[in-house]
Design a protein around this motif. Structure first.
Motif, short mmCIF file in Angstrom:
data_model
loop_
_atom_site.label_atom_id
_atom_site.label_comp_id
_atom_site.label_asym_id
_atom_site.label_seq_id
_atom_site.Cartn_x
_atom_site.Cartn_y
_atom_site.Cartn_z
N LEU A 55 8.61 -19.07 -37.62
CA LEU A 55 9.42 -19.17 -36.41
C LEU A 55 9.96 -17.80 -36.00
O LEU A 55 9.97 -17.46 -34.81
CB LEU A 55 10.58 -20.14 -36.64
CG LEU A 55 11.15 -20.80 -35.38
CD1 LEU A 55 10.16 -21.80 -34.81
CD2 LEU A 55 12.47 -21.50 -35.68
N ARG A 56 10.40 -17.02 -36.98
CA ARG A 56 10.96 -15.70 -36.67
C ARG A 56 9.89 -14.74 -36.14
O ARG A 56 10.18 -13.89 -35.30
CB ARG A 56 11.66 -15.12 -37.92
CG ARG A 56 12.94 -15.86 -38.28
CD ARG A 56 13.56 -15.31 -39.55
NE ARG A 56 13.98 -13.93 -39.38
CZ ARG A 56 15.13 -13.55 -38.84
NH1 ARG A 56 15.99 -14.45 -38.41
NH2 ARG A 56 15.44 -12.27 -38.72
N ILE A 57 8.67 -14.89 -36.62
CA ILE A 57 7.58 -14.07 -36.08
C ILE A 57 7.32 -14.44 -34.62
O ILE A 57 7.17 -13.58 -33.75
CB ILE A 57 6.30 -14.22 -36.93
CG1 ILE A 57 6.50 -13.59 -38.30
CG2 ILE A 57 5.10 -13.59 -36.21
CD1 ILE A 57 5.37 -13.87 -39.28
N ILE A 58 7.27 -15.75 -34.35
CA ILE A 58 7.05 -16.21 -32.97
C ILE A 58 8.18 -15.72 -32.06
O ILE A 58 7.94 -15.32 -30.92
CB ILE A 58 6.94 -17.75 -32.93
CG1 ILE A 58 5.65 -18.19 -33.64
CG2 ILE A 58 6.97 -18.26 -31.50
CD1 ILE A 58 5.54 -19.69 -33.84
N ALA A 59 9.41 -15.71 -32.58
CA ALA A 59 10.56 -15.27 -31.79
C ALA A 59 10.59 -13.76 -31.58
O ALA A 59 11.36 -13.27 -30.75
CB ALA A 59 11.85 -15.71 -32.47
N GLY A 60 9.77 -13.03 -32.33
CA GLY A 60 9.78 -11.58 -32.23
C GLY A 60 10.84 -10.93 -33.09
O GLY A 60 11.13 -9.73 -32.94
N LEU A 61 11.41 -11.70 -34.03
CA LEU A 61 12.45 -11.17 -34.91
C LEU A 61 11.88 -10.60 -36.20
O LEU A 61 12.59 -9.93 -36.95
CB LEU A 61 13.47 -12.27 -35.24
CG LEU A 61 14.16 -12.89 -34.03
CD1 LEU A 61 15.08 -14.04 -34.47
CD2 LEU A 61 14.96 -11.84 -33.25
N GLU A 62 10.63 -10.91 -36.49
CA GLU A 62 9.90 -10.33 -37.62
C GLU A 62 8.50 -9.98 -37.15
O GLU A 62 7.98 -10.60 -36.21
CB GLU A 62 9.81 -11.32 -38.80
CG GLU A 62 11.05 -11.45 -39.62
CD GLU A 62 10.81 -12.22 -40.92
OE1 GLU A 62 9.71 -12.10 -41.50
OE2 GLU A 62 11.73 -12.93 -41.34
N THR A 63 7.89 -9.02 -37.81
CA THR A 63 6.51 -8.66 -37.49
C THR A 63 5.56 -9.31 -38.48
O THR A 63 5.86 -9.41 -39.67
CB THR A 63 6.31 -7.13 -37.52
OG1 THR A 63 6.70 -6.65 -38.81
CG2 THR A 63 7.15 -6.45 -36.44
N ALA A 64 4.42 -9.76 -37.99
CA ALA A 64 3.41 -10.35 -38.86
C ALA A 64 2.62 -9.24 -39.55
O ALA A 64 2.47 -8.14 -39.01
CB ALA A 64 2.46 -11.22 -38.04
N THR A 65 2.11 -9.54 -40.74
CA THR A 65 1.22 -8.60 -41.42
C THR A 65 -0.12 -8.58 -40.70
O THR A 65 -0.72 -7.52 -40.49
CB THR A 65 1.03 -9.01 -42.89
OG1 THR A 65 2.32 -9.09 -43.52
CG2 THR A 65 0.17 -7.99 -43.63
#
Length: 262
Positions: A55-65
């Motif tokens: 969810l945080r990756i989708i929100a732009g709060l974390e970056t995906a590897t």
């Protein structure tokens, strides 16, 4: 479904990070999901399977590897104004009133006092908290604070709302009331909602579609369409059967694929 109706797409997402012990933790593994416009989608999975990370990756709060996130066909890089987020903890500013917390995003956007007042009134009516407009967070119950947090997300008029276990800290009775309240708000607004929960019962009660994740590294194990009419009756045989089926999937993940903490 028509692919043109896809609102949000997470494509081949994976995530690795380093634990406190210095080990590499593989949180997500090549996860792809499609969220359709106006859908209410819940994600359930074993503890630590990467639900919140996704969810945080989708929100732009974390970056995906690895992997990408798309909104209406356009790749997202960072946060997006059309996507709102509601966290488990209410994250209200304690020095601001209910009304000012609801219009916080509009304040950042430099909206006029008139606009903020009109928007605040609309959402105070929606969450039935007009009499608490001048109250401060410490004066509110947990359920009331969460209603304000949801209203704050809606006040920015996002097209998509991401919710990370928003009712997880509430007592059982308040949680049921908030589930009903959220469905009422969703039916009025028809926003697209992606909702993370540990509760299978909550997922069945709320969702059009349930995505079941595997143990870590998390990926989508199964997608279940919930075709029961709303409002849903927890005593229905179909409801109980679906609950049992999903719980069996999760138990299988825990029993047969025990996670070794790094």
């Amino acid at each position: 479904m028509d692919i043109m109706k896809i609102c949000l797409r997470a494509e081949n997402l994976s995530k690795e990070f380093r634990s406190e012990k210095g080990n590499i933790v593989h949180a997500l593994d090549k996860t792809t999901i499609n969220i359709y416009e106006n859908d209410f989608v819940c994600i359930v999975g074993p503890s630590g399977c990467g639900k919140s990370t996704l969810l945080r990756i989708i929100a732009g709060l974390e970056t995906a590897t690895t992997g990408k996130v798309f909104y209406n066909g356009e790749e997202l890089k960072g946060t997006c104004g059309d996507i709102g987020m509601v966290f488990q903890r209410y994250s209200l500013l304690p020095w601001k009133t209910v009304e000012d917390n609801i219009t916080l995003g509009l304040e950042f956007k430099k909206k006029s006092k008139k606009v903020k007042k009109e928007v605040a009134q609309r959402y105070l009516e929606m969450i039935d908290m007009e009499e608490f407009r001048n109250a401060y967070p410490f004066e509110l119950s947990g359920g009331m604070q969460q209603r304000v947090a949801i209203a704050r997300a809606l006040a920015n008029d996002p097209k998509v709302i991401l919710m990370d276990e928003p009712f997880g800290a509430l007592d059982a009775h308040t949680r049921i009331l908030m589930q009903r309240e959220l469905l009422h708000i969703w039916e009025k607004n028809r926003k697209t909602i992606l909702f993370i929960t540990h509760s299978v019962d909550e997922a069945i009660y709320l969702a059009d579609k349930i995505m079941v994740m595997s143990k870590r590294p998390g990926k989508i194990k199964e997608i279940i369409n919930v075709e029961m009419a709303r409002p849903r009756n927890r005593a229905d045989v179909e409801y109980a059967k679906m609950s049992n089926d999903i719980l069996m999937m999760l138990e299988e993940e825990v029993v047969n694929n025990k996670v070794v903490n790094p």
